[in-house]
Design an enzyme around this catalytic site. Sequence first.
Site, PDB file in Angstrom:
ATOM      1  N   GLY A 185      35.272  -0.795  17.944  1.00 47.60           N
ATOM      2  CA  GLY A 185      35.847   0.109  18.936  1.00 47.60           C
ATOM      3  C   GLY A 185      35.532  -0.378  20.346  1.00 47.60           C
ATOM      4  CB  CYS A 213      28.189 -31.917  40.546  1.00 42.76           C
ATOM      5  SG  CYS A 213      26.421 -32.103  40.808  1.00 42.76           S
ATOM      6  CE1 TYR A 214      26.562 -38.035  34.669  1.00 43.15           C
ATOM      7  CE2 TYR A 214      28.631 -37.169  33.787  1.00 43.15           C
ATOM      8  CZ  TYR A 214      27.618 -38.117  33.756  1.00 43.15           C
ATOM      9  OH  TYR A 214      27.644 -39.133  32.840  1.00 43.15           O
ATOM     10  CE  LYS A 244      33.265  -6.545  27.918  1.00 41.60           C
ATOM     11  NZ  LYS A 244      32.641  -6.696  26.598  1.00 41.60           N
ATOM     12  N   GLY A 284      27.019 -31.902  35.410  1.00 39.59           N
ATOM     13  CA  GLY A 284      26.212 -32.097  34.206  1.00 39.59           C
ATOM     14  C   GLY A 284      24.840 -32.576  34.610  1.00 39.59           C
ATOM     15  CD  GLU A 287      31.862 -25.387  39.802  1.00 36.80           C
ATOM     16  OE1 GLU A 287      32.406 -25.949  40.763  1.00 36.80           O
ATOM     17  OE2 GLU A 287      30.932 -25.900  39.158  1.00 36.80           O
ATOM     18  CG  HIS A 313      28.538 -27.084  41.585  1.00 34.25           C
ATOM     19  ND1 HIS A 313      28.918 -27.455  40.318  1.00 34.25           N
ATOM     20  CD2 HIS A 313      27.368 -27.716  41.832  1.00 34.25           C
ATOM     21  CE1 HIS A 313      28.018 -28.274  39.819  1.00 34.25           C
ATOM     22  NE2 HIS A 313      27.068 -28.459  40.715  1.00 34.25           N
ATOM     23  CG  ASP A 322      34.174  -8.176  23.908  1.00 33.41           C
ATOM     24  OD1 ASP A 322      34.882  -7.923  24.898  1.00 33.41           O
ATOM     25  OD2 ASP A 322      32.961  -8.422  23.986  1.00 33.41           O
ATOM     26  CB  SER A 323      35.687  -5.911  17.894  1.00 34.60           C
ATOM     27  OG  SER A 323      35.532  -4.528  18.107  1.00 34.60           O
ATOM     28  CB  SER A 324      39.586  -3.071  20.748  1.00 33.10           C
ATOM     29  OG  SER A 324      38.655  -2.114  20.337  1.00 33.10           O
TER      30      SER A 324
END
Length: 511
Positions: free
Chosen positions: A224, A82-83, A367, A55, A171, A169, A227-229
């Site tokens: 279509g 870190c923080y 994603k 942070g 990650e 970090h 994500d919305s599917s």
Amino acid sequence: MNKEIVIVLDFGGQYNQLIARRVRECNVYCEVLPYNTSLERIKEIAPKGIIFTGGPASVYAEDSPKCPKEIFDLGIPVLGICYGAQLMNHLLGGVVSKAPVREYGKTEVTVNRDSKLFKDVNETTICWMSHTDYISKPADGFRIIAHTDSCPVAAVEKPEQNLYAVQFHPEVMHTQEGTKMLRNFLYEVCSCTGDWKMASFTEESIKKLREKIGDKKVLCALSGGVDSSVAAVMISKAVGKQLTCIFVDHGLLRKNEGDEVEEVFTTQFDLNFIRVNAQQRFYDKLKGVEEPEKKRKIIGEEFIRVFEEEAKKIGAVDYFVQGTIYPDVIESGLGKSAVIKSHHNVGGLPDYVDFKEIIEPLRMLFKDEVRRAGLELGIPERLVFRQPFPGPGLAIRIIGEVTPEKVVMVQDADAIYREEIAKAGLDRQIGQYFAALTNMRSVGVMGDERTYDYAVALRAVTTTDFMTAEAAEIPWEILGKCASRIVNEVKHVNRVLFDCTGKPPATIEFE
Ligand code: XMP
């Protein structure tokens, strides 16, 4: 069932969701919670481990985010990053100081391999540093387990209490053995079993959605897109026909796309599916309009209008589904950067839809995790691996005025291009690729005839974040094949160009 979970406490760093994602990649379920989550709530969740994020704050600032130090008495292993590392040390009585200069970038770190955290990690290993404050004196009982040339305390541990803290970090990808370190924390320190898979996430989400929605009605604007599917299918698995999906076909989709979406959602899943064939309405509105942002605005507004008209027929609903995924949350939060193009798929909520609450079942996924969830849910691969497609569709791939004839030209050219790329097995390697119709006409010769026709431009980019991109190198023979098929099969096209510009300075789309 006592589910295995690790929680990430969010102290305002930029990589918080990334930490959660890395943990999930190690097959341990993980969620991000705010730093001020109460100890009671944490006890209820009973996580196998807690990770404090980085942070921008300094532990000495009065308003810096802090958690109660009793968190370390819960008997739950904690890893501070870190923080988060500085905070752990500060709360337990160590000293944090401000360095004269920020240590930033890839840094060689020497680690003590006796520590569980660094099991099987090379003794010197490249890590990503980004800090000004540093731990100048570890808290009582802590032992230094890593250092760099300029940072004597790059990591500390108190193994008998399962407390670990790293200044760098783990990650981020730049930390070469970061995943190994996180895995060590999860398996060696927290004793996780690693039984989590995407299947458990989808199952769990469906269960939670079913409980939340009960017998209420849900509405979804289905594009279509992936994500919305995925969001719609998840909800349909939870509550079936209580979900209605409205799919607005604006006539600016790729070739056959509208029919494909309809086919999948009407035959494979249990939900109410409404397709609105609004093609002509959009073409009418776009007539004579050349300016890209104006086109976007018209399409965005018309989309909302069409959607609302349909939604009004349904009447009041309780929930409105959005396929927001984690990167949308960050991007739409940036706010201050200049508007290069107005992306209307984020925050473009219809104004007059009568709903009480938004549900965003994918809000914490990246994603590729959404794709994995899509496959788990049985969504066909061609939809799950569909490349990103802009909300305004082909309108921004036709330079200048959009006409129904031009839409057919770009659809046909694009279909050929996609077919050839897929045949060559390149479709999953290229981030985004498509055909665009330029507004340039030029002279050609076909048979013995002079032609004066349009030029199609082919675009292909590799990118990880779509903020920057490089032109993808497509073998000549494939480009040549596309060019000859396009000029032969698509009427009024007599020239094919390949765009070899990166982003910046070009953008991915042409408008
Ligand atoms: P650009 O052209 O800005 O594209 O380099 C970056 C990514 O965003 C997509 N894009 C859009 N998506 N509405 C959308 O929903 C838009 O108006 C829009 N413009 C660009 C583009 O396809 C690429 O993936």
